[in-house]
Design an enzyme around this catalytic site. Structure first.
Site, PDB file in Angstrom:
ATOM      1  N   ASP A  25      43.049  44.269  39.411  1.00  0.00           N
ATOM      2  CA  ASP A  25      42.070  44.827  40.357  1.00  0.00           C
ATOM      3  C   ASP A  25      42.324  46.290  40.713  1.00  0.00           C
ATOM      4  O   ASP A  25      41.677  46.818  41.608  1.00  0.00           O
ATOM      5  CB  ASP A  25      42.134  44.036  41.668  1.00  0.00           C
ATOM      6  CG  ASP A  25      41.119  42.912  41.703  1.00  0.00           C
ATOM      7  OD1 ASP A  25      40.415  42.727  40.704  1.00  0.00           O
ATOM      8  OD2 ASP A  25      41.043  42.227  42.735  1.00  0.00           O
ATOM      9  N   GLY A  83      42.630  44.920  48.835  1.00  0.00           N
ATOM     10  CA  GLY A  83      43.410  45.809  49.708  1.00  0.00           C
ATOM     11  C   GLY A  83      44.703  46.300  49.075  1.00  0.00           C
ATOM     12  O   GLY A  83      44.941  47.512  49.002  1.00  0.00           O
ATOM     13  N   LYS A  97      36.859  46.807  48.106  1.00  0.00           N
ATOM     14  CA  LYS A  97      35.768  46.468  47.175  1.00  0.00           C
ATOM     15  C   LYS A  97      35.243  45.080  47.501  1.00  0.00           C
ATOM     16  O   LYS A  97      35.935  44.270  48.138  1.00  0.00           O
ATOM     17  CB  LYS A  97      36.247  46.515  45.715  1.00  0.00           C
ATOM     18  CG  LYS A  97      37.383  45.536  45.342  1.00  0.00           C
ATOM     19  CD  LYS A  97      36.959  44.128  45.009  1.00  0.00           C
ATOM     20  CE  LYS A  97      38.139  43.244  44.619  1.00  0.00           C
ATOM     21  NZ  LYS A  97      37.869  41.808  44.664  1.00  0.00           N
TER      22      LYS A  97
HETATM   23  O1  C5P Z   1      46.418  40.974  37.777  1.00  0.00           O
HETATM   24  P1  C5P Z   1      46.831  40.355  39.068  1.00  0.00           P
HETATM   25  O2  C5P Z   1      48.226  40.709  39.476  1.00  0.00           O
HETATM   26  O3  C5P Z   1      45.847  40.535  40.148  1.00  0.00           O
HETATM   27  O4  C5P Z   1      46.837  38.778  38.794  1.00  0.00           O
HETATM   28  C1  C5P Z   1      47.503  37.870  39.600  1.00  0.00           C
HETATM   29  C2  C5P Z   1      47.451  36.513  38.943  1.00  0.00           C
HETATM   30  O5  C5P Z   1      46.110  36.001  38.983  1.00  0.00           O
HETATM   31  C3  C5P Z   1      47.834  36.474  37.467  1.00  0.00           C
HETATM   32  O6  C5P Z   1      49.216  36.322  37.276  1.00  0.00           O
HETATM   33  C4  C5P Z   1      47.059  35.275  36.951  1.00  0.00           C
HETATM   34  O7  C5P Z   1      47.743  34.093  37.278  1.00  0.00           O
HETATM   35  C5  C5P Z   1      45.798  35.307  37.782  1.00  0.00           C
HETATM   36  N1  C5P Z   1      44.704  36.000  37.081  1.00  0.00           N
HETATM   37  C6  C5P Z   1      44.042  35.347  36.048  1.00  0.00           C
HETATM   38  N2  C5P Z   1      43.012  35.971  35.411  1.00  0.00           N
HETATM   39  C7  C5P Z   1      42.603  37.203  35.770  1.00  0.00           C
HETATM   40  C8  C5P Z   1      43.249  37.889  36.827  1.00  0.00           C
HETATM   41  C9  C5P Z   1      44.300  37.253  37.466  1.00  0.00           C
HETATM   42  O8  C5P Z   1      44.379  34.195  35.717  1.00  0.00           O
HETATM   43  N3  C5P Z   1      41.580  37.748  35.136  1.00  0.00           N
END
Ligand code: C5P
Length: 314
Positions: free
Chosen positions: A136, A101, A10
């Site tokens: 994501d 990915g 994406k």
């Molecule tokens: O949800 P994901 O595992 O991709 O998120 C990884 C990290 O990125 C989270 O632990 C957080 O620290 C940060 N994050 C965030 N706000 C979001 C998505 C991710 O702060 N909307």
């Protein structure tokens, strides 16, 4: 039985970071768009138990922390299924590249697992499990042009943009998403976070309705989605914190613009950059020009929802 799934990438067409929340995430507003670049994920279920990840790319974790492992564990429990699951990932997309990915691989593993077991989860449960593994992931259960809100995990299909010619540049830099968010908080937390979100919301709405509601002399022109995207001033907030730290990424965006991109941006928190072009020929020309300049550039197309789902299983 081995099931083979195309795990598409994406890009983000605009992304705004809102307020930091109590759960450690940030409010987010973005439009996701699936594209033709992909990894290939194979799933098989045999006797025994446990989950094995196979991948020749040493940067891909093979343990429990792999997103495919995490989703398969949850899905096996939800489906009350038993067996040893082997997931083979053929990595073509960059790792930590902002193309989703790892998230796409996990959704591919889930879809492959369901096929291999000949069992399916209700759509709502798939979305719930996907969101538990990462913000994501759910977008890949929708595909095409997708609105992302909440922490990015709440997804709504938008009317699909037509397939647009696209060039993706993948510099050899891995950007950590949590670090980029932390840097945003350190440097750029603005008092009126919700006003900024509303502003991008209006931009998206104006952009996506312009084809119908725009002035009659503009209506129906083929290049409209691209021109309106630029006109609406839609941007990715991560550029503000990632470009100063990695100046070569800012150079990559300029190189895409010089090569003829009508719109160029960082995808997610990077390091991938993309440019949108008015034709496939223009994109192929830009790909050649950028490669000559030493950029890892690949021409592709954006994938509307129908094409995305048609091409996932092969
Ligand atoms: O949800 P994901 O595992 O991709 O998120 C990884 C990290 O990125 C989270 O632990 C957080 O620290 C940060 N994050 C965030 N706000 C979001 C998505 C991710 O702060 N909307």
């Amino acid at each position: 039985m081995t099931v083979t799934i195309r795990s598409f990438a994406k890009i983000n067409l605009g992304l705004r970071i809102g307020a930091a929340r109590e759960d450690g995430f940030h409010e987010l507003l973005t439009v996701y768009q699936t594209i033709g670049l992909r990894d290939v994920v194979q799933v098989s279920v045999g006797r025994g138990n446990g989950i094995e990840i196979q991948c020749t790319d040493s940067r891909v974790p093979k343990d429990q922390s792999n997103t495919c492992c995490r989703i398969v564990e949850k899905a096996m429990a939800a489906l009350r299924a038993k067996g040893r699951v082997v997931i083979d990932i053929e990595k073509r997309l960059p790792v930590q590249g902002g193309l989703g990915g790892a998230s796409s691989n996990a959704v591919a593993a889930l879809l492959g697992l369901e096929r291999a077991l000949k069992k399916t989860l209700p759509a709502e449960e798939r979305l719930r499990i996907a969101a538990e593994v990462g913000s994501d992931l759910p977008l890949f259960l929708v595909g095409g042009t997708v609105l992302g809100v909440g922490r990015g995990e709440q997804v709504y299909p938008l009317e699909d943009l037509p397939g647009l010619a696209c060039v993706v540049v993948t510099p050899e830099v891995g950007v950590s998403t949590p670090k980029a968010f932390a840097e945003w908080d350190r440097k750029l937390t603005l008092p009126a976070a919700s006003d900024r979100m509303n502003e991008l919301g209006r931009g998206f709405s104006a952009w996506l309705s312009q084809m119908y509601s725009g002035a009659p002399f503009r209506r129906g022109r083929r290049e409209n989605p691209l021109l309106e995207l630029v006109r609406a001033g839609i941007k990715n907030d991560f550029e503000e914190v990632v470009f100063p730290e990695y100046p070569e990424l800012s150079e990559g965006k300029s190189a895409l613009e010089r090569a003829g991109a009508k719109y160029a941006s960082l995808s997610g928190s990077g390091s991938t950059l993309y440019g949108l072009f008015t034709s496939k020929e223009a994109a192929r020309g830009a790909e050649a020009r950028l490669r000559k300049q030493g950029w890892a550039a690949q021409a592709t197309v954006t994938l509307p929802r129908r094409g995305y789902w048609k091409r996932i299983f092969r």
